[in-house]
Write an enzyme that holds these catalytic residues in place. Structure first.
Site, PDB file in Angstrom:
ATOM      1  N   LYS A  40      14.795  59.653  63.030  1.00  0.00           N
ATOM      2  CA  LYS A  40      16.150  59.341  62.558  1.00  0.00           C
ATOM      3  C   LYS A  40      16.348  59.895  61.151  1.00  0.00           C
ATOM      4  CE  LYS A  40      19.252  55.314  62.139  1.00  0.00           C
ATOM      5  NZ  LYS A  40      19.355  53.841  62.286  1.00  0.00           N
TER       6      LYS A  40
ATOM      7  N   SER B 269      22.945  52.211  65.347  1.00  0.00           N
ATOM      8  CA  SER B 269      23.143  53.474  64.672  1.00  0.00           C
ATOM      9  C   SER B 269      22.095  54.541  65.031  1.00  0.00           C
ATOM     10  CB  SER B 269      23.135  53.257  63.156  1.00  0.00           C
ATOM     11  OG  SER B 269      21.878  52.772  62.738  1.00  0.00           O
TER      12      SER B 269
ATOM     13  N   SER C 241      20.208  48.298  65.471  1.00  0.00           N
ATOM     14  CA  SER C 241      20.327  49.748  65.636  1.00  0.00           C
ATOM     15  C   SER C 241      19.216  50.425  66.421  1.00  0.00           C
ATOM     16  CB  SER C 241      20.430  50.421  64.270  1.00  0.00           C
ATOM     17  OG  SER C 241      21.730  50.293  63.792  1.00  0.00           O
TER      18      SER C 241
HETATM   19  N1  GLN Z   1      25.715  47.883  63.894  1.00  0.00           N
HETATM   20  C1  GLN Z   1      25.175  47.115  62.821  1.00  0.00           C
HETATM   21  C2  GLN Z   1      25.821  47.524  61.526  1.00  0.00           C
HETATM   22  O1  GLN Z   1      26.682  48.325  61.569  1.00  0.00           O
HETATM   23  C3  GLN Z   1      23.703  47.284  62.759  1.00  0.00           C
HETATM   24  C4  GLN Z   1      23.311  48.595  62.198  1.00  0.00           C
HETATM   25  C5  GLN Z   1      21.844  48.743  62.019  1.00  0.00           C
HETATM   26  O2  GLN Z   1      21.039  48.015  62.578  1.00  0.00           O
HETATM   27  N2  GLN Z   1      21.490  49.694  61.189  1.00  0.00           N
HETATM   28  O3  GLN Z   1      25.509  47.060  60.484  1.00  0.00           O
END
Ligand code: GLN
Length: 479
Positions: free
Chosen positions: A80, A155, A179
């Site tokens: 990532k 994400s 995410s």
């Molecule tokens: N979707 C969640 C957020 O926008 C979690 C994102 C994540 O785990 N990085 O914060």
């Protein structure tokens, strides 16, 4: 030499060990898959072809010469793009870091290198890991390999899509509120968020520092266990790294747990869940029961406050963490830098995307004087309640079983202009991050539209090995 990336990482590893497959052939296969499929999937932001091939040849040479090779020797890994690899770009899928080259390796990367994993490229994500669909990337769009009109989740959507499309056997993602598990569920792969502190955060660009964890993604539980074993364990460069040795999970993975007690949290069930996901859950529960497990109904009563608490804590920490992107030390700087204040304002206004700005505003607001007690402090109290809910549940059971997401992958664009709907996509995942416990998602069939269904298993702090064994058992039962 023919090689098939659509087999388990165990099989690939065996083929590499026996000499039936070379790492060079495997890496070439992976690069070819990226070449043919990534045009439409869009999982990668950058691919390091030459370096990957050179590394693969070196591993093949060492193996042939009988020299020692690492635990991942010759297997391609995607990373990532918020995790630093020295000398390569870490963009966080943001315009503000589009040209930023990392000066050092993250600890997880250092360990992948020591294990001879082949770092093949960096994957797309929501900008600064803020989002649930990967649509908030400023640098490209990732699509769900199972249906290109759907999102891959987020994400870490690039990492899960890369594994789902058989472009790589492994990937690293990161999770602040879901995410890894949520995109793993949407893409039909396995993803683990380890216990907070289990994997070093050194070299991971911070979003919500008290929630962030790096974790593995693979096509099956054994792959996740293999990658997890490499990256887990104490790190002196991360003050929040737990000083608890991680014993390898892979050697004990296939040992079934006798007398396994599985809890079903009632707050994760009900009308909000897509019926086919509920059916998949019931099926796994029946299979577990038939295999001798005890099923217990449990309650996590503070779940309903989790999204509110999460979006206060995560944005408060994000607002502070993202203050360092000021156009001065590194990253994007506006072309029109008048006085110092204008330069800050313009650099940040031009460099950050809409969702990131929304988070910074929210976080700054809830930390500001007069609001701190009502928002941030209150959210921290809810967090304690959520931790206590889990402690009580784990007094009764070994693992919890629940849907990973309320629905399967949604249409691209469906939630883009509705932040609340987007935030609710994480309703079942944020609690594990708030409590710091390990949790994983594994595929459990498909819905009528052919989209993958993910089920989630959660365990107490530092119980990864048992959690992985339970997940392996679930995977076998579902076959
Ligand atoms: N979707 C969640 C957020 O926008 C979690 C994102 C994540 O785990 N990085 O914060």
């Amino acid at each position: 030499m023919v090689c098939d990336l659509n087999v388990s990482s165990n099989t690939l590893m065996e083929q590499l060990r026996s000499g039936a497959l070379t790492s060079e052939a495997l890496v070439k296969e992976s690069l070819a898959a990226i070449q043919t499929r990534d045009g439409e999937v869009g999982a990668f932001l950058s691919v390091q072809e030459e370096e990957a091939l050179a590394q693969a040849r070196d591993i093949d040479r060492r193996r042939a010469a009988g020299e020692a090779v690492g635990a991942l020797a010759g297997l391609p890994v995607a990373v990532k793009d918020n995790i630093n690899i020295e000398g390569r770009k870490t963009t966080c899928a943001s315009k503000i870091l589009e040209q930023f080259v990392a000066p050092y390796d993250a600890t997880a990367i250092e360990r992948l290198k020591q294990a001879d994993g082949v770092l093949i490229g960096k994957t797309n994500m929501d900008e600064f890991a803020m989002g649930s669909s990967s649509e908030f990337s400023a640098l490209g769009q990732t699509r769900n390999p199972h249906n290109l009109t759907r999102v891959p989740g987020g994400s870490s959507g690039g990492s899960t899509a890369a594994v789902a499309a058989n472009m790589v056997p492994f990937a690293l993602g990161s999770s602040t509120g879901g995410s890894i598990r949520q995109p793993a569920a949407f893409c039909g792969v396995v993803g683990l968020k380890p216990t907070y502190g289990r994997v070093s955060r050194y070299g991971l660009v911070a979003y919500g520092s008290s929630l962030d964890q790096i974790g593995p993604v693979a096509a099956d539980v054994a792959g996740v266990a293999r990658l997890y074993d490499v990256i887990a364990g104490p790190c002196h460069r991360d003050a929040t790294s737990a000083q608890v040795e991680a014993t390898p999970s892979l050697p004990e993975l296939t040992q079934a747990i006798s007398g396994l007690r599985i809890g079903l949290p009632k707050e994760f069930l009900g009308d909000a869940v897509q019926p086919e996901i509920q059916v998949a859950l019931n099926r796994l529960v029946d299979l577990f029961r038939a295999a001798g497990a005890t099923i217990v109904d449990v309650s996590l009563p503070h779940t309903e406050y989790a999204i509110s608490a999460y979006y206060l804590i995560a944005t408060a920490e994000a607002g502070s963490n993202l203050a360092r992107f000021d156009g001065v030390r590194y990253g994007y700087r506006t072309a029109e830098d008048g006085n110092l204040r204008d330069m800050y304002v313009r650099s940040r206004s031009e460099g950050f995307g809409m969702e990131v700005k929304r988070r910074i505003l929210l976080g700054t607001y809830c930390l500001s004087s007069g609001y701190y007690e009502g928002y941030y402090l209150q959210a921290q109290k809810v967090r304690t309640k959520i931790i206590e809910d889990f402690q009580k549940a784990f007094d009764q059971v070994d693992v919890l079983l629940a849907p990973t997401t309320p629905t399967t992958a949604f249409e691209a664009g469906a939630k883009l202009n509705d932040p609340m709907a987007m935030y609710l996509a994480d309703i079942f995942t944020v609690t594990a991050n708030l409590a710091g416990i390990p949790a994983l998602s594994l595929p459990a069939g498909r819905d009528q539209a052919g989209l993958p269904i993910g089920l989630q298993m959660l365990g107490p702090h530092f119980s990864e090995n048992r959690l992985l064994r339970a997940a392996y058992q679930a995977e076998q039962l579902l076959k």
